[in-house]
Design an enzyme around this catalytic site. Structure first.
Site, PDB file in Angstrom:
ATOM      1  N   ASP A  65      24.939 -28.613  38.257  1.00  0.00           N
ATOM      2  CA  ASP A  65      23.672 -29.338  38.255  1.00  0.00           C
ATOM      3  C   ASP A  65      23.304 -29.810  39.658  1.00  0.00           C
ATOM      4  O   ASP A  65      24.122 -29.768  40.581  1.00  0.00           O
ATOM      5  CB  ASP A  65      23.721 -30.516  37.265  1.00  0.00           C
ATOM      6  CG  ASP A  65      24.992 -31.357  37.385  1.00  0.00           C
ATOM      7  OD1 ASP A  65      25.717 -31.195  38.385  1.00  0.00           O
ATOM      8  OD2 ASP A  65      25.259 -32.164  36.492  1.00  0.00           O
ATOM      9  N   ASN A 127      28.181 -40.967  27.756  1.00  0.00           N
ATOM     10  CA  ASN A 127      27.457 -40.644  26.521  1.00  0.00           C
ATOM     11  C   ASN A 127      27.742 -39.211  26.057  1.00  0.00           C
ATOM     12  O   ASN A 127      27.041 -38.681  25.202  1.00  0.00           O
ATOM     13  CB  ASN A 127      25.941 -40.845  26.724  1.00  0.00           C
ATOM     14  CG  ASN A 127      25.361 -39.899  27.759  1.00  0.00           C
ATOM     15  OD1 ASN A 127      26.082 -39.085  28.342  1.00  0.00           O
ATOM     16  ND2 ASN A 127      24.061 -39.982  27.997  1.00  0.00           N
ATOM     17  N   HIS A 129      27.573 -36.452  27.891  1.00  0.00           N
ATOM     18  CA  HIS A 129      26.843 -35.349  28.537  1.00  0.00           C
ATOM     19  C   HIS A 129      27.793 -34.498  29.389  1.00  0.00           C
ATOM     20  O   HIS A 129      28.800 -34.973  29.900  1.00  0.00           O
ATOM     21  CB  HIS A 129      25.626 -35.837  29.342  1.00  0.00           C
ATOM     22  CG  HIS A 129      25.889 -36.501  30.642  1.00  0.00           C
ATOM     23  ND1 HIS A 129      25.184 -37.600  31.068  1.00  0.00           N
ATOM     24  CD2 HIS A 129      26.759 -36.222  31.642  1.00  0.00           C
ATOM     25  CE1 HIS A 129      25.603 -37.951  32.262  1.00  0.00           C
ATOM     26  NE2 HIS A 129      26.566 -37.135  32.635  1.00  0.00           N
TER      27      HIS A 129
HETATM   28  C1  GLP Z   1      27.124 -36.983  36.473  1.00  0.00           C
HETATM   29  C2  GLP Z   1      27.241 -35.467  36.546  1.00  0.00           C
HETATM   30  C3  GLP Z   1      28.209 -34.937  35.518  1.00  0.00           C
HETATM   31  C4  GLP Z   1      29.489 -35.726  35.573  1.00  0.00           C
HETATM   32  C5  GLP Z   1      29.207 -37.155  35.219  1.00  0.00           C
HETATM   33  C6  GLP Z   1      30.450 -38.036  35.172  1.00  0.00           C
HETATM   34  O1  GLP Z   1      26.175 -37.423  35.565  1.00  0.00           O
HETATM   35  N1  GLP Z   1      25.994 -34.797  36.390  1.00  0.00           N
HETATM   36  O2  GLP Z   1      28.433 -33.549  35.772  1.00  0.00           O
HETATM   37  O3  GLP Z   1      30.431 -35.180  34.691  1.00  0.00           O
HETATM   38  O4  GLP Z   1      28.329 -37.672  36.198  1.00  0.00           O
HETATM   39  O5  GLP Z   1      30.761 -38.528  36.447  1.00  0.00           O
HETATM   40  P1  GLP Z   1      32.111 -39.202  36.836  1.00  0.00           P
HETATM   41  O6  GLP Z   1      33.120 -38.111  36.909  1.00  0.00           O
HETATM   42  O7  GLP Z   1      31.845 -39.830  38.160  1.00  0.00           O
HETATM   43  O8  GLP Z   1      32.432 -40.193  35.771  1.00  0.00           O
END
Ligand code: GLP
Length: 231
Positions: A65, A127, A129
């Site tokens: 992304d 959540n 995602h």
């Molecule tokens: C963002 C990214 C995701 C990632 C998520 C969790 O929203 N788009 O790809 O998995 O954050 O981030 P973290 O690993 O910092 O908890």
């Protein structure tokens, strides 16, 4: 789906990092699907420290992304990947790809033309995602533009001086359908805040309120967690 547990994020990162090194050793032209966020950082550090003489110069990467209209250049995911991995290995940054609003279907086609993703790295949002596929996303979604949910904006404001108004409101993400096509997937979760999302992910069916659960019937997915996430 296989649940793999570790004591801490360093061990979890070593597991994923070594797996990526082994894949590139076996196939110098491997196609890697990469993720940002704090979770994969230990894996990227491990690769930088343990790559030995493995070369990444013919490796091709596709990131999950990218923000749209990011107010702080240093917070773009391309910059994140440069800082945390690409600058530490001999990859040719011309072979590294990020989705863009001008090339949505083209991103999926580019992945297919490269032979498909050999290993896709995933973090998970609180959540549920994956990438920026927020709750409610269809299982067969391709690369698309998304409006970020309030929960994701709140979770990401720490990278934007804790100022919600600086967090981008939109992003482009590989779709759930794009992600599911990867030959192997490793989803990592290393903090307590991910507990509920991981429990739902392991629920055994696709629950639209938790996008990561779309992986329930994927042929080769490791869910890598620390004891903090699941006892
Ligand atoms: C963002 C990214 C995701 C990632 C998520 C969790 O929203 N788009 O790809 O998995 O954050 O981030 P973290 O690993 O910092 O908890």
């Amino acid at each position: 789906m296989k649940l793999v547990k570790f004591q801490n994020e360093k061990e979890a990162g070593a597991y994923l990092g070594q797996m990526i090194i082994d894949i590139v050793k076996a196939n110098p032209k491997a196609v890697l699907g990469l993720a940002t966020g704090s979770t994969p950082i230990p894996a990227y550090q491990y690769i930088a420290e343990h790559k030995g003489d493995v070369s990444f110069k013919d490796v091709v990467t596709f990131n999950l992304d990218e923000y749209l209209d990011c107010s702080i250049q240093e917070q773009t995911y391309r910059q994140f990947m440069h800082d945390n991995l690409f600058s530490k290995i001999d990859i040719d940054e011309k072979n590294t790809h990020f989705p863009d609003r001008k090339e949505l279907d083209a991103y999926d086609e580019l992945i297919d033309r490269a032979g498909g993703i050999d290993i896709q790295v995933l973090g998970i949002g609180n959540n549920g995602h994956i990438g920026f596929n927020e709750p409610g996303t269809e299982a067969d979604a391709k690369t698309h533009v998304v409006e970020l949910t309030e929960s994701t904006i709140q979770a990401n404001k720490r990278f934007f001086n804790d100022d919600v108004s600086l967090v981008p409101t939109h992003a482009v993400t590989m779709g759930l359908g794009t992600i599911r096509k990867a030959k192997k997937i490793v989803l990592m979760a290393t903090t307590k805040s991910k507990h509920d999302a991981i429990v739902k992910t392991l629920g055994g069916s696709f629950d639209k309120s938790c996008p990561a659960s779309v992986l329930f019937d994927h042929q080769d997915t490791d869910i890598v967690v620390t004891n903090e996430v699941i006892d």
